[in-house]
Design an enzyme around this catalytic site. Structure first.
Site, PDB file in Angstrom:
ATOM      1  N   ASP A  89       0.789  -1.154  -0.120  1.00  0.00           N
ATOM      2  CA  ASP A  89       0.009  -0.037  -0.009  1.00  0.00           C
ATOM      3  C   ASP A  89       0.858   1.130   0.068  1.00  0.00           C
ATOM      4  O   ASP A  89       2.223   0.913   0.241  1.00  0.00           O
ATOM      5  CB  ASP A  89      -0.845  -0.136   1.213  1.00  0.00           C
ATOM      6  CG  ASP A  89      -1.745   1.217   1.220  1.00  0.00           C
ATOM      7  OD1 ASP A  89      -2.265   1.711   0.134  1.00  0.00           O
ATOM      8  OD2 ASP A  89      -2.314   1.426   2.371  1.00  0.00           O
ATOM      9  N   ASP A  91      -0.102   5.284   1.229  1.00  0.00           N
ATOM     10  CA  ASP A  91      -0.418   6.072   2.403  1.00  0.00           C
ATOM     11  C   ASP A  91      -0.241   5.208   3.612  1.00  0.00           C
ATOM     12  O   ASP A  91      -1.062   4.166   3.798  1.00  0.00           O
ATOM     13  CB  ASP A  91      -1.732   6.790   2.218  1.00  0.00           C
ATOM     14  CG  ASP A  91      -1.452   7.817   0.936  1.00  0.00           C
ATOM     15  OD1 ASP A  91      -1.003   8.935   1.036  1.00  0.00           O
ATOM     16  OD2 ASP A  91      -2.266   7.425  -0.024  1.00  0.00           O
ATOM     17  N   ASP A 281      -1.954  -0.637   5.771  1.00  0.00           N
ATOM     18  CA  ASP A 281      -2.273  -0.069   6.644  1.00  0.00           C
ATOM     19  C   ASP A 281      -3.768   0.156   6.723  1.00  0.00           C
ATOM     20  O   ASP A 281      -4.679   0.519   7.704  1.00  0.00           O
ATOM     21  CB  ASP A 281      -1.581   1.047   7.291  1.00  0.00           C
ATOM     22  CG  ASP A 281      -2.064   2.301   6.585  1.00  0.00           C
ATOM     23  OD1 ASP A 281      -2.017   2.321   5.002  1.00  0.00           O
ATOM     24  OD2 ASP A 281      -2.330   3.390   7.226  1.00  0.00           O
TER      25      ASP A 281
END
Length: 340
Positions: A89, A91, A281
């Site tokens: 991922d 961000d 996250d």
């Protein structure tokens, strides 16, 4: 983008309250109790809310989702004889969470770590952001990029070791929604422009409405305006992330589908000789974690400092630990003994 949608579970007597029930309030937003529930959900979506957790809760969670750094040897042992494929991922995983999504810059050290990983393993970035935005942040042409939650995928540029042909569009399952997404974007910009701190981000095949910089007393007002727009488009769905609302096509396509598509593109659709490592996250990364559990292949690693409901096997606390893990993975690959 999503700007990192992962949310802590809400601690209640006897365990944690699932986020799924609170997210349903986005579909039934009204007055009184529903507004209060929505406000609680929006508060919990902040990384500074929903905690602190007591040591017993945290330790119990770590037992179930140990650090990928602490258990590094266990991970590499499980991957022996298999092709590691890395999924990341953006961000909150490669870059920190920031107030302005346009300034979520990756560090040079992290970029170098990702570059080295891509030289050793097929590597993809799977993000809620527009694919071109992610590429402009990372600027590594040797990667696969899956933007808009996997609805816009391109492979590495021609000439790189992992490429299969030149960098043409590999997958855009929601192309027919582009005119609708553009229309909704304009409507949302008009609706929320008077709410200070709000920001509508166009991610090509999906939209994000950020409220990280909006005063809390205006949150429900913002949510109501977003819901009023989206309810006129039954082919779009609304979900909530970490101080962001996401608007996406209702098609069955998510980061889990993107992971499977990329594995198939690499020739590992039915293979037992692949070991996917997915690090994220975001709440939307759970779709990929679930795919790995169903396949019984590879591992999911959740990036989080707080206990959260997750299908990931391991955890890391922040992007700096992600970078450390990636560096160790490269070093291990360079020094591991060759298998005859």
């Amino acid at each position: 983008m999503v700007i990192s949608e992962a949310k802590p579970a809400i601690p209640v007597a006897g365990g944690y309250l699932t986020r799924k029930k609170l997210l349903k309030n986005l579909e039934t937003i009204g007055n009184g109790a529903m507004i209060n529930a929505l406000l609680d959900s929006m508060r919990a979506s902040s990384p500074t809310r929903g905690g602190p957790y007591d040591a017993q809760d945290h330790n119990s969670w770590i037992v179930r989702h140990p650090s990928a750094l602490t258990e590094f040897e266990e991970i590499t042992s499980a991957s022996k004889g298999k092709q590691i494929v890395v999924f990341l991922d953006y961000d909150g995983t490669l870059s920190p969470i920031v107030n302005d999504p346009d300034r979520a810059f990756i560090t040079n050290e992290m970029r170098e770590a990702v570059k080295n990983v891509a030289e050793n393993f097929p590597t993809a970035i799977v993000s809620g952001r527009c694919r071109t935005k992610v590429y402009n942040f990372v600027r590594l042409s040797e990667l696969y990029y899956a933007g808009s939650h996997g609805m816009d995928i391109k492979g590495p540029s021609k000439g790189h070791r992992q490429t299969k042909g030149n960098q043409t569009v590999m997958c855009q399952p929601a192309r027919e929604f582009l005119p609708m997404i553009d229309e909704v974007y304009k409507a949302l910009v008009e609706k929320v422009r008077y709410i200070p701190g709000s920001k509508v981000e166009h991610n090509k095949f999906c939209l994000s409405v950020h409220y990280r910089c909006v005063e809390e007393k205006r949150w429900c007002e913002l949510a109501d305006q977003v819901k009023r727009v989206v309810k006129n488009y039954p082919m779009l769905r609304l979900s909530q992330g970490r101080k962001v609302f996401e608007i996406r096509p209702t098609i069955k396509w998510d980061k889990g589908n993107a992971l499977e598509f990329l594995l198939e593109s690499l020739g590992y659709a039915e293979s037992d000789d692949v070991f996917p490592v997915y690090i994220g996250d975001d709440r939307t990364d759970e779709d990929a974690f679930k795919v790995l559990r169903v396949r019984e292949q590879g591992i999911g690693i959740l990036v989080s400092k707080a206990p959260k409901e997750t299908n990931a096997t391991y955890s890391l606390q922040e992007p700096s630990e992600v970078m450390h893990f990636l560096k160790r993975l490269v070093e291990w690959n360079k020094t591991k003994p060759l298998i005859n």
